[in-house]
Structures are given as structure tokens and as C-alpha cells.
Design a protein around this motif. Structure first.
Motif, short mmCIF file in Angstrom:
data_model
loop_
_atom_site.label_atom_id
_atom_site.label_comp_id
_atom_site.label_asym_id
_atom_site.label_seq_id
_atom_site.Cartn_x
_atom_site.Cartn_y
_atom_site.Cartn_z
N LEU A 89 69.40 64.98 83.78
CA LEU A 89 68.85 63.83 83.88
C LEU A 89 67.85 63.63 84.96
CD1 LEU A 89 68.94 60.75 83.31
CD2 LEU A 89 70.86 60.46 84.71
N LEU A 90 68.17 64.05 86.17
CA LEU A 90 67.12 64.04 87.28
C LEU A 90 66.02 64.88 86.87
CD1 LEU A 90 67.17 62.75 90.07
CD2 LEU A 90 68.38 64.70 91.02
N ASP A 91 65.99 65.79 86.34
CA ASP A 91 64.82 66.81 85.98
C ASP A 91 64.08 66.10 84.98
OD1 ASP A 91 63.70 68.98 86.83
OD2 ASP A 91 64.10 70.07 84.86
N ARG A 92 64.52 65.26 83.94
CA ARG A 92 63.95 64.37 83.05
C ARG A 92 63.03 63.49 83.81
NH1 ARG A 92 67.91 63.71 79.79
NH2 ARG A 92 68.35 61.56 79.62
N ILE A 93 63.81 62.83 84.76
CA ILE A 93 63.17 61.67 85.22
C ILE A 93 62.16 62.17 86.35
CG2 ILE A 93 63.37 59.74 87.04
CD1 ILE A 93 66.48 59.40 86.07
N THR A 94 62.25 63.03 87.12
CA THR A 94 61.02 63.70 87.66
C THR A 94 59.93 64.12 87.07
OG1 THR A 94 62.33 65.71 88.03
CG2 THR A 94 62.68 64.37 89.87
N ARG A 95 60.13 64.59 85.87
CA ARG A 95 58.95 64.84 85.02
C ARG A 95 58.31 63.58 84.61
NH1 ARG A 95 62.61 68.70 82.43
NH2 ARG A 95 62.34 67.51 80.64
N TYR A 96 59.08 62.64 84.44
CA TYR A 96 58.67 61.32 84.04
C TYR A 96 57.58 60.94 85.30
CZ TYR A 96 58.03 56.64 82.42
OH TYR A 96 57.64 55.40 82.06
N VAL A 97 58.10 61.21 86.32
CA VAL A 97 57.37 60.59 87.57
C VAL A 97 56.05 61.02 87.58
CG1 VAL A 97 57.47 60.56 90.03
CG2 VAL A 97 59.39 59.77 88.70
N VAL A 98 55.94 62.62 87.63
CA VAL A 98 54.87 63.46 87.80
C VAL A 98 53.84 62.82 86.62
CG1 VAL A 98 53.99 65.57 87.27
CG2 VAL A 98 56.11 65.48 88.66
N LYS A 99 54.17 62.55 85.61
CA LYS A 99 53.44 62.21 84.53
C LYS A 99 52.58 60.74 84.74
CE LYS A 99 55.73 62.14 80.64
NZ LYS A 99 56.37 62.00 79.09
N GLN A 100 53.02 59.95 85.50
CA GLN A 100 52.39 58.75 86.20
C GLN A 100 51.61 58.82 87.21
OE1 GLN A 100 55.49 55.47 86.77
NE2 GLN A 100 56.92 56.92 85.82
N LYS A 101 51.27 60.16 87.84
CA LYS A 101 50.34 60.20 88.93
C LYS A 101 49.21 59.32 88.80
CE LYS A 101 47.17 63.60 87.06
NZ LYS A 101 46.36 64.94 87.23
N GLY A 102 49.06 58.76 90.03
CA GLY A 102 47.88 57.60 90.05
C GLY A 102 46.57 58.41 90.45
N LYS A 103 45.78 57.81 91.20
CA LYS A 103 44.25 58.26 91.56
C LYS A 103 44.24 59.31 92.27
CE LYS A 103 42.70 53.43 91.11
NZ LYS A 103 42.46 52.38 91.69
N GLN A 104 45.22 59.81 93.16
CA GLN A 104 45.53 60.93 93.95
C GLN A 104 44.65 60.68 95.20
OE1 GLN A 104 44.81 64.71 91.75
NE2 GLN A 104 46.91 65.03 92.10
N MET A 105 44.52 59.49 95.54
CA MET A 105 43.84 59.10 96.76
C MET A 105 44.51 59.85 98.01
SD MET A 105 42.10 55.48 96.28
CE MET A 105 41.53 55.34 97.96
N ARG A 106 45.92 59.45 98.10
CA ARG A 106 46.58 59.99 99.48
C ARG A 106 46.36 61.49 99.56
NH1 ARG A 106 49.13 56.24 96.78
NH2 ARG A 106 50.16 57.60 95.49
#
Length: 324
Positions: free
Chosen positions: A32-49
Motif C-alpha cells: 500500500l505504501l509503495d503504491r502511494i509513494t509511486r503516486y506521489v512521485v507522479k505528481q512532481k511539480g516544477k522541480q524548483m526546489r
């Protein structure tokens, strides 16, 4: 104006490698955690930081293995704070995707935020990056304080300009400041250079937030005023200034609308028109440009870093000239 993709060209390969490092830093044996973190990675923003981290490192002495750890640490702790923010704000969307709490409910979202926070701490400890951990932990502390200060002041809508700056310095600017300080520290820079780049990031972060404030008084895709901050009862710089230049009666009327009629589109438009008429937008734009100039002044005190310095200059312009 250059796009972020164009600005990041000198560090493009570093960012590609960083993405792999960041993705790997979130892996878990729990499905479950691995599935959610993969989803988080997909949402990467502008990478300004990460861009601020790598450009600052390049300017302060050179990109090292430690720089990748710094960029990952910033992103892990920042992502954890965003997941928790969405729970606090009951937000259903993040960067055009459903939020974690919208898909998996609050309990899971809080635990995922905790997991990401722990991953950031472990990444630092395993690599003995104690200075980077100190820098980023201080930023997370300030972000939390800024949010709580804003909540406290929003109850009475009594935010003065000095309090507004204290809030955004903590809430928004502290993170960009930590990116620049992490970059410098990862390059082995001395304490003076690290502090200068931290202050540089703080100035850019304040300018960035004022630009966001100005967007809220602009127009949406169908040509109507936006006013989301007013709907959320947030007093931002354009409104704070406009309230400071009118008589007490007008001030009370506007604060009453924000307090009690913030869900009425016509009333929200009335507040937006009030801000425009009383010079709120012009004043906020002039303050944004002031912080932009101060950021350039700090950069001019640092040694010439070639393409890395140019990258930071372009990021300053991007924060104040972006269209969204």
C-alpha cells in the motif's frame, strides 16, 4: 521569459539522476505504501526546489554526492509537509491530481506524511549529513510556526504588514532559503557563503509569495476575478495595504465582507475592486520588485559561478515574471 525547462538545462543531467535517487529514497516493502509513494512521485511539480539546491551548490564550489542527498532531503520533508497540509486544509487536489487524503482518507495520509518525514531523517543519518538535516529541520519548524501564526491571526483578521512578512518568511521563504543553504553546504562552502545563499533564497521566496498574492487579484481562465484567498479569509499584502490607506468605516466594511460574506461571488469581487482602487496591487508589485533587487544584490556579492549564477538569476526573474 525563459521556461523552467530552459532554465534547468545546465543541470538537466543532475536533475535526472536526482529523480532516480528521490524515487529510490521513498521505496517501501509495504505494498500500500509503495503504491502511494509511486503516486506521489507522479505528481512532481516544477522541480524548483532541487534547481535551487543544484544551482547554489554549483555556485558555491561544485555539485557533489552530498548535493543529491540535500535535494532529496528537501523534497522528502517538503512532500511530507504537503501531504499533512492537505489533511489540515481538507484539500482534495494537489497539482491537478487527487490528494492522498482524497483517495486514501486522512488516517492513511497522516501516516504517509510521517513515513516521508522518517525517510528524510534516515537519509540524513545514514549519509552523516547532519548539517543538511539541521538546515532543513529548521525550515520545517518555521513552516509549521508560520502556518500556526496565520491561523491565529486569521481568527481576528488583524494582520498588519509586519506580521504578514513574518508569516510568509516562515511559511514560504524558509523552504527556498533552506534549498540554497543546503546547496552551499553540500559544496563545502564556508559559513558566510552558506548564510548569504540562505538569505538570497529567503528574498526570492518572499518575492515568490507576493507574486502568488497578486495572482489572486487577477483573472481566471474565463475572465472572472479569482479571489481564492479572500474566500479562505486570508489577508494578503494587496488587501493589507488597501485597508491601511482608507478610513475606519471602509476598513470595517471590507473586513466584515471577508469575515461573513466570503462565499458570495459578488462580495468577493467588491473586495477585489476595492484593492485595485486603493493601490493594493501597485504597492504589492513594488514590494515584490524590492525583494527581487535585494536577491540580485546578494548574488552580486558572491563569486562568479558562470552558468550556475546565471541559473539563479533566471530563477529570480521567473519567480516575479511567471504567468501562473
Amino acid at each position: 521569459m525563459l521556461t523552467l525547462d530552459e532554465i534547468q538545462l545546465p543541470i538537466k543531467e543532475h536533475l535526472k539522476r536526482f529523480e532516480k535517487t528521490f524515487k529510490g529514497s521513498m521505496q517501501s516493502s509495504i505494498p500500500l505504501l509503495d503504491r502511494i509513494t509511486r503516486y506521489v512521485v507522479k505528481q512532481k511539480g516544477k522541480q524548483m526546489r532541487p534547481m535551487f539546491v543544484f544551482f547554489s551548490a554549483g555556485l558555491a564550489g561544485g555539485i557533489t554526492e552530498s548535493t543529491y542527498n540535500g535535494a532529496s532531503l528537501v523534497e522528502l520533508l517538503h512532500t511530507a509537509s504537503l501531504v499533512h497540509d492537505d489533511v489540515v486544509d481538507n484539500a482534495n487536489e494537489r497539482r491537478g491530481f487527487f490528494s492522498i487524503n482524497a483517495l486514501w482518507k486522512n488516517k492513511v495520509a497522516v501516516l504517509v506524511g510521517d513515513f516521508l518525514l522518517a525517510k528524510g531523517l534516515l537519509l540524513s543519518v545514514r549519509n552523516q549529513e547532519y548539517e543538511l538535516l539541521r538546515i532543513v529541520s529548521e525550515a520545517v519548524e518555521q513552516m509549521s510556526e508560520g502556518e500556526l501564526l496565520q491561523i491565529e491571526k486569521a481568527r481576528h483578521l488583524d494582520i498588519e504588514e509586519a506580521i504578514y512578512y513574518e508569516i510568509i518568511k516562515k511559511k514560504t521563504a524558509s523552504l527556498i532559503a533552506s534549498c540554497c543553504a543546503c546547496g552551499a553546504a553540500s559544496a563545502g562552502a564556508n559559513a558566510e557563503t552558506i548564510e548569504k545563499l540562505r538569505l538570497f533564497g529567503e528574498k526570492v521566496g518572499i518575492a515568490f509569495q507576493i507574486k502568488d498574492d497578486l495572482f489572486d487579484f487577477g483573472l481566471d481562465d474565463i475572465g472572472k476575478p479569482v479571489g481564492n484567498d479572500i474566500k479562505e479569509k486570508k489577508l494578503t499584502l494587496p488587501l493589507i495595504y488597501a485597508l491601511s490607506v482608507v478610513d475606519k468605516k471602509q476598513k470595517r466594511q471590507m473586513i466584515n465582507i471577508v469575515k461573513k460574506h466570503n462565499d458570495d461571488p459578488e462580495k468577493v469581487t467588491e473586495v477585489i475592486d476595492f484593492v485595485r482602487r486603493n493601490g493594493g496591487l501597485d504597492y504589492a508589485a513594488s514590494q515584490m520588485q524590492k525583494y527581487q533587487r535585494e536577491a540580485f544584490d546578494i548574488l552580486n556579492e558572491l563569486p562568479n559561478g558562470g552558468e550556475y549564477r546565471k541559473g539563479l538569476e533566471q530563477l529570480i526573474r521567473f519567480t516575479t515574471e511567471r504567468k501562473k
